[in-house]
Design a protein around this motif. Structure first.
Motif, PDB file in Angstrom:
ATOM      1  N   VAL A 105      26.686  71.512 -20.063  1.00  0.00           N
ATOM      2  CA  VAL A 105      25.788  72.199 -20.987  1.00  0.00           C
ATOM      3  C   VAL A 105      26.437  72.320 -22.367  1.00  0.00           C
ATOM      4  CG1 VAL A 105      26.378  74.629 -20.588  1.00  0.00           C
ATOM      5  CG2 VAL A 105      24.020  73.983 -21.053  1.00  0.00           C
ATOM      6  N   GLN A 156      18.778  67.561 -20.197  1.00  0.00           N
ATOM      7  CA  GLN A 156      18.065  68.687 -19.605  1.00  0.00           C
ATOM      8  C   GLN A 156      17.308  68.238 -18.356  1.00  0.00           C
ATOM      9  OE1 GLN A 156      15.127  70.722 -22.064  1.00  0.00           O
ATOM     10  NE2 GLN A 156      15.581  72.625 -20.987  1.00  0.00           N
ATOM     11  N   TRP A 168      17.954  69.852 -14.706  1.00  0.00           N
ATOM     12  CA  TRP A 168      16.882  70.431 -13.905  1.00  0.00           C
ATOM     13  C   TRP A 168      16.777  69.741 -12.560  1.00  0.00           C
ATOM     14  CZ3 TRP A 168      11.623  72.310 -15.994  1.00  0.00           C
ATOM     15  CH2 TRP A 168      11.815  73.331 -16.925  1.00  0.00           C
ATOM     16  N   THR A 198      14.182  77.662 -20.667  1.00  0.00           N
ATOM     17  CA  THR A 198      14.745  76.356 -21.014  1.00  0.00           C
ATOM     18  C   THR A 198      13.644  75.302 -21.098  1.00  0.00           C
ATOM     19  OG1 THR A 198      15.313  75.827 -18.708  1.00  0.00           O
ATOM     20  CG2 THR A 198      17.039  76.856 -20.076  1.00  0.00           C
ATOM     21  N   HIS A 232      11.898  75.802 -24.437  1.00  0.00           N
ATOM     22  CA  HIS A 232      12.740  75.230 -25.491  1.00  0.00           C
ATOM     23  C   HIS A 232      12.668  73.704 -25.447  1.00  0.00           C
ATOM     24  CE1 HIS A 232      16.454  73.600 -27.226  1.00  0.00           C
ATOM     25  NE2 HIS A 232      16.203  74.502 -28.154  1.00  0.00           N
ATOM     26  N   TRP A 260      18.439  77.224 -29.349  1.00  0.00           N
ATOM     27  CA  TRP A 260      19.245  76.768 -28.223  1.00  0.00           C
ATOM     28  C   TRP A 260      20.585  77.510 -28.161  1.00  0.00           C
ATOM     29  CZ3 TRP A 260      18.925  74.949 -23.664  1.00  0.00           C
ATOM     30  CH2 TRP A 260      20.077  74.548 -23.000  1.00  0.00           C
ATOM     31  N   VAL A 299      19.858  80.562 -26.288  1.00  0.00           N
ATOM     32  CA  VAL A 299      19.592  80.239 -24.877  1.00  0.00           C
ATOM     33  C   VAL A 299      20.910  79.931 -24.176  1.00  0.00           C
ATOM     34  CG1 VAL A 299      18.491  78.582 -23.312  1.00  0.00           C
ATOM     35  CG2 VAL A 299      17.238  79.436 -25.306  1.00  0.00           C
ATOM     36  N   TYR A 328      24.013  80.675 -20.031  1.00  0.00           N
ATOM     37  CA  TYR A 328      25.174  79.940 -19.561  1.00  0.00           C
ATOM     38  C   TYR A 328      26.494  80.681 -19.755  1.00  0.00           C
ATOM     39  CZ  TYR A 328      21.921  76.047 -19.333  1.00  0.00           C
ATOM     40  OH  TYR A 328      20.855  75.228 -19.038  1.00  0.00           O
TER      41      TYR A 328
END
Length: 182
Positions: A14, A61, A65, A123, A126, A172, A175, A180
């Motif tokens: 990340v 991303q 996921w 997420t 975003h 971001w 986020v 995280y």
């Protein structure tokens, strides 16, 4: 981390995603700067790199996921070790709050349940905005290739697209911090 074998380096991955998005902000600044100097070739070059950065972020991303949802994580559920992925109803890293008391009331598993909903919701929201920014940047690139801004005598739309892109990048950072690092 992709292509790292079985190494479990979620923060490194990340962080790479964050780095990609920050670099794409730099390339957007360079595209805006080129536009201020009526440098069509520079705008084209830096817009392409910004678009590549956005697509790379979205690809990361999607990989994250997919890995979170289909990955198998050993979790103790009702006294039995089970392997599940992260979903909107289960979080393998969340606390098992069943049976805990809070202000005299028994707490259910809303903590772990809520995590997936918040994580995938925020997420994903975003990611949708990054996708929208990539589409906007592609449109700006096509307009640049067609000479639209040269005919207008300015590249102000590139600057406006840049403001949107920087905002999405800034969001971001928050986020990243909230999901995280905290």
């Amino acid at each position: 981390f992709p292509f790292a074998g079985h190494a479990n380096l979620p923060l490194a991955f990340v962080s790479l995603m964050t780095f990609i998005l920050i670099i794409s902000s730099v390339t957007m600044v360079l595209a805006v700067h080129a536009g201020h100097h009526m440098d069509r070739k520079g705008v084209i070059k830096w817009m392409i790199w910004t678009i590549v950065g956005g697509i790379a972020f979205l690809s990361c991303q999607a990989w994250e996921w997919t890995h979170l949802i289909t990955g198998h994580h050993p979790v103790l559920i009702d006294g039995v070790v089970q392997e599940i992925g992260t979903t909107v109803s289960r979080n393998p890293w969340g606390p098992d709050v069943t049976g805990m008391m809070h202000d005299g009331m028994q707490v259910t598993k809303t903590g772990p349940v809520a995590f997936g909903g918040y994580f995938f919701g925020i997420t994903g929201f975003h990611g949708f905005h990054v996708l929208s920014g990539v589409v906007i940047n592609i449109i700006m690139l096509i307009m640049t290739l067609n000479g639209t801004f040269d005919r207008r005598g300015h590249y102000q739309m590139i600057e406006k697209a840049g403001l949107y892109w920087h905002f999405v990048d800034l969001v971001w950072v928050f986020v990243f911090l909230c999901f995280y690092l905290i």
